[in-house]
Design an enzyme around this catalytic site. Structure first.
Site, PDB file in Angstrom:
ATOM      1  CE  LYS A  65      -2.672   2.465   4.014  1.00 31.73           C
ATOM      2  NZ  LYS A  65      -1.189   2.979   4.016  1.00 31.73           N
TER       3      LYS A  65
ATOM      4  NE  ARG B 193      -0.115  12.019   6.647  1.00 34.66           N
ATOM      5  CZ  ARG B 193      -0.320  13.309   6.831  1.00 34.66           C
ATOM      6  NH1 ARG B 193      -1.362  13.719   7.270  1.00 34.66           N
ATOM      7  NH2 ARG B 193       1.065  14.555   7.152  1.00 34.66           N
TER       8      ARG B 193
ATOM      9  N   PRO C 275      -0.091  17.139  10.382  1.00 30.64           N
ATOM     10  CG  PRO C 275       1.236  17.502  12.153  1.00 30.64           C
ATOM     11  CD  PRO C 275       0.587  16.893  12.358  1.00 30.64           C
ATOM     12  CB  ILE C 276       0.844  18.252   5.198  1.00 31.60           C
ATOM     13  CG1 ILE C 276      -0.205  19.682   5.168  1.00 31.60           C
ATOM     14  CG2 ILE C 276       0.255  17.437   5.844  1.00 31.60           C
ATOM     15  CD1 ILE C 276      -0.885  19.768   4.453  1.00 31.60           C
ATOM     16  CG  ASP C 277       4.871  20.596  10.312  1.00 31.93           C
ATOM     17  OD1 ASP C 277       4.486  20.286  10.045  1.00 31.93           O
ATOM     18  OD2 ASP C 277       5.895  20.977  10.858  1.00 31.93           O
TER      19      ASP C 277
ATOM     20  CG  ASP D 114       2.246   1.944   8.749  1.00 29.52           C
ATOM     21  OD1 ASP D 114       1.978   1.968   9.759  1.00 29.52           O
ATOM     22  OD2 ASP D 114       2.411   1.588   8.441  1.00 29.52           O
TER      23      ASP D 114
ATOM     24  CB  ILE E 173       6.044   6.425  14.843  1.00 26.95           C
ATOM     25  CG1 ILE E 173       6.929   5.946  14.697  1.00 26.95           C
ATOM     26  CG2 ILE E 173       5.255   7.534  13.745  1.00 26.95           C
ATOM     27  CD1 ILE E 173       8.101   6.587  14.015  1.00 26.95           C
TER      28      ILE E 173
ATOM     29  NE  ARG F 161      -7.864   4.822   4.831  1.00 24.19           N
ATOM     30  CZ  ARG F 161      -8.008   6.043   5.156  1.00 24.19           C
ATOM     31  NH1 ARG F 161      -8.926   6.057   6.659  1.00 24.19           N
ATOM     32  NH2 ARG F 161      -8.307   7.110   4.329  1.00 24.19           N
TER      33      ARG F 161
HETATM   34  C1  UD1 Z   1       3.909   7.360   6.186  1.00 24.63           C
HETATM   35  C2  UD1 Z   1       3.256   5.621   5.942  1.00 24.63           C
HETATM   36  C3  UD1 Z   1       2.038   5.553   7.415  1.00 24.63           C
HETATM   37  C4  UD1 Z   1       3.509   5.026   8.620  1.00 24.63           C
HETATM   38  C5  UD1 Z   1       3.828   6.364   8.555  1.00 24.63           C
HETATM   39  C6  UD1 Z   1       5.170   5.725   9.840  1.00 24.63           C
HETATM   40  C7  UD1 Z   1       2.107   5.715   3.851  1.00 24.63           C
HETATM   41  C8  UD1 Z   1       1.093   6.714   2.266  1.00 24.63           C
HETATM   42  N1  UD1 Z   1       1.961   5.761   5.010  1.00 24.63           N
HETATM   43  O1  UD1 Z   1       2.670   7.641   7.225  1.00 24.63           O
HETATM   44  O2  UD1 Z   1       1.841   4.191   7.366  1.00 24.63           O
HETATM   45  O3  UD1 Z   1       2.302   4.672   9.798  1.00 24.63           O
HETATM   46  O4  UD1 Z   1       4.595   6.687   7.112  1.00 24.63           O
HETATM   47  O5  UD1 Z   1       6.092   5.081   8.901  1.00 24.63           O
HETATM   48  O6  UD1 Z   1       3.350   5.660   3.701  1.00 24.63           O
HETATM   49  N2  UD1 Z   1       4.217  15.075  10.042  1.00 24.63           N
HETATM   50  C9  UD1 Z   1       5.066  16.377  11.249  1.00 24.63           C
HETATM   51  N3  UD1 Z   1       4.591  17.311   9.441  1.00 24.63           N
HETATM   52  C10 UD1 Z   1       4.875  16.554   8.800  1.00 24.63           C
HETATM   53  C11 UD1 Z   1       4.620  15.282   8.314  1.00 24.63           C
HETATM   54  C12 UD1 Z   1       4.390  14.571   9.633  1.00 24.63           C
HETATM   55  O7  UD1 Z   1       4.821  16.420  12.383  1.00 24.63           O
HETATM   56  O8  UD1 Z   1       4.202  17.393   7.579  1.00 24.63           O
HETATM   57  C13 UD1 Z   1       4.369  14.142  12.102  1.00 24.63           C
HETATM   58  C14 UD1 Z   1       3.592  12.810  11.587  1.00 24.63           C
HETATM   59  O9  UD1 Z   1       2.391  14.016  12.700  1.00 24.63           O
HETATM   60  C15 UD1 Z   1       4.367  11.758  12.720  1.00 24.63           C
HETATM   61  C16 UD1 Z   1       5.183  11.559  12.239  1.00 24.63           C
HETATM   62  O10 UD1 Z   1       6.115  13.683  11.205  1.00 24.63           O
HETATM   63  O11 UD1 Z   1       4.580  12.023  14.511  1.00 24.63           O
HETATM   64  C17 UD1 Z   1       5.697  10.413  11.313  1.00 24.63           C
HETATM   65  O12 UD1 Z   1       5.049  10.406  10.319  1.00 24.63           O
HETATM   66  P1  UD1 Z   1       5.039  10.616   8.785  1.00 24.63           P
HETATM   67  O13 UD1 Z   1       6.289   9.845   8.581  1.00 24.63           O
HETATM   68  O14 UD1 Z   1       5.321  11.303   7.670  1.00 24.63           O
HETATM   69  O15 UD1 Z   1       4.315   9.222   8.984  1.00 24.63           O
HETATM   70  P2  UD1 Z   1       2.781   9.762   6.820  1.00 24.63           P
HETATM   71  O16 UD1 Z   1       3.663   9.655   5.299  1.00 24.63           O
HETATM   72  O17 UD1 Z   1       1.869  10.039   7.295  1.00 24.63           O
END
Ligand code: UD1
Length: 418
Positions: free
Chosen positions: A22, A92, A122-124, A305, A327, A397
């Site tokens: 996925k 997402r 967040p996506i900051d 995961d 995480i 999903r």
């Molecule tokens: C991806 C995976 C998800 C997995 C995760 C961690 C996909 C589609 N999904 O999710 O299955 O659980 O990696 O291995 O690949 N964060 C911020 N700001 C940001 C981006 C992230 O604060 O802009 C934080 C998140 O809230 C979280 C941490 O960083 O606490 C890790 O997130 P991230 O590695 O970005 O996970 P995803 O890409 O959402």
């Protein structure tokens, strides 16, 4: 509400062909919009998140044919760079389309993405990375308008190795002039698959799988043929599931190195686990016990995961163990549901402690997110009696043909409507 109904107590035995990942399929499907022409993808998992991504790509004008695990995506017919709110909120991973659309059209309109409810997401880091490439971002009440037809490669240092931010910046950097270096990039193997796909399309990306990725921008990308890598999380889920019922399983089509932290814990618990080229075999011997401290961390650490699924198993064999979720903020909600089945666990904000090993009993429980839901299915199969897991939609999903695969192993599971 859609539900799974499980009759617990059967020992699961047999083999599984691991589906495509996925977390590789979604960013690769998003990346197709940065290419021109036809992409032939194999190993596409039949899961609802992929259905959602297909709906988004079709809404942008892409032509898609999907049969079993094969999908063709032709982006020549694309006409749109705006993703509707409804589609954006379905999952997402729609956020990856920001980088890919910027590369294709120099513009993208997105809203805040949806996804599993496992805490603030967040996506900051995505947006800061895009800004550093020269993307202009303006907010309206509901939308983000991203504009940047003249991006320039630069060094971008991530404050944390976010998987999604790494992938989004890689995709946007495809249209930037010169080289972009993503420093402290995430190292997840699915990012390597995305790099491999883009390079087959004519791109030039190096370093995925390490802490620095280098993207050479402004290369002509055409469609290609690519096989999506196997899903290590699906494989780990079935491995844990079979062992939780005291059974045995052969997982085919998976590189065992992708599951090294899980295999290590299982071997220490006393399970027989054998690995070889493209397979993992595991068998319960009936005397397993472990007392471990598991900390989730970015790859190559123990994956968040698989945290809920492992905890479900530890409730039966892991007295005194502690599982720390490092995480995501709210990824332990499934714990209350396990308690309804008799699990003797303490749940803290980011930690579960397994106090005593207890036999689980069937109950009516509710999935609140994808992987927590998978943990409840495992618990239901290992429990005595009948379990109903409501909110099957979360589990769909990420698990392709779940009831078929479990039934094939000898488990008893049906879903509403079957
Ligand atoms: C991806 C995976 C998800 C997995 C995760 C961690 C996909 C589609 N999904 O999710 O299955 O659980 O990696 O291995 O690949 N964060 C911020 N700001 C940001 C981006 C992230 O604060 O802009 C934080 C998140 O809230 C979280 C941490 O960083 O606490 C890790 O997130 P991230 O590695 O970005 O996970 P995803 O890409 O959402």
């Amino acid at each position: 509400m859609d539900s799974y109904h499980i009759k617990g107590g059967n020992v699961l035995r047999g083999y599984i062909e691991v589906s495509g990942a996925k977390n590789a399929a979604l960013p690769i499907l998003a990346a197709t919009v940065a290419t021109r022409g036809e992409n032939l993808l194999r190993g596409c998992p039949e899961i609802s998140d992929v259905h959602s991504m297909v709906r988004i790509l079709r809404s942008l004008g892409c032509t898609i044919k999907w049969e079993g695990e094969k999908m063709s995506v032709n982006t020549d017919s694309m006409t749109e760079c705006r993703i509707s709110d409804g589609l954006m909120k379905e999952m997402r991973s729609s956020v990856f389309l920001a980088g890919a659309l910027l590369s294709r059209c120099g513009e993208a309109v997105i809203s805040n993405p949806g996804g599993c409810n496992i805490g603030k997401r967040p996506i900051d880091m995505h947006l800061n990375g895009l800004k550093q490439l020269g993307v202009h971002i303006s907010h309206t009440e509901d939308h983000l308008l991203l504009q940047g037809s003249d991006l320039e490669g630069t060094d971008i240092t991530l404050p944390y190795p976010s998987v999604g931010a790494t992938e989004n910046i890689m995709l946007a950097a495809l249209s930037a002039k010169g080289c972009t270096r993503i420093i402290n990039s995430a190292r997840e193997p699915e990012i390597v698959d995305l790099q491999n796909y883009i390079n087959k399309c004519g791109g030039k990306i190096e370093g995925a799988g390490t802490g620095m990725i280098i993207v050479e921008g402004r290369r002509q990308l055409t469609g290609c043929c690519h096989k999506i890598m196997p899903d290590r999380i699906e494989a780990g889920t079935y491995l844990i599931m079979a062992l939780a019922t005291g059974g045995e399983i052969l997982l085919k089509g998976i590189d065992h190195r992708l599951l090294a932290p899980l295999i290590d814990i299982l071997q220490k618990a006393g399970y027989r686990v054998e690995t070889g080229y493209g397979f993992i075999y595991a068998c319960a011997l009936g005397k397993e016990k472990i007392c471990c401290k598991v900390d989730t961390s970015p790859y190559p650490g123990f994956p968040t995961d698989l945290q809920p699924q492992l905890t479900a198993l530890l409730t039966v064999i892991g007295e005194g163990s502690a599982v720390n979720e490092n995480i995501f903020e709210k990824r332990l909600k499934y714990g209350e549901q396990l308690k309804k089945m008799g699990a003797d666990i303490e749940i803290y904000e980011k930690k579960v402690i397994i106090k005593n090993n207890k036999i689980l009993y069937g109950a009516d429980i509710v999935a609140q997110d994808l992987r927590g839901g998978a943990a409840l299915i495992i618990a239901g199969l290992a429990a005595q009696g009948e379990t109903t897991v409501a909110n099957a939609k979360y589990i769909k999903r990420g698990y392709s043909r779940l009831t078929n695969k479990i039934t094939g192993l000898g488990g008893v599971i049906t879903e509403d409507g079957n």
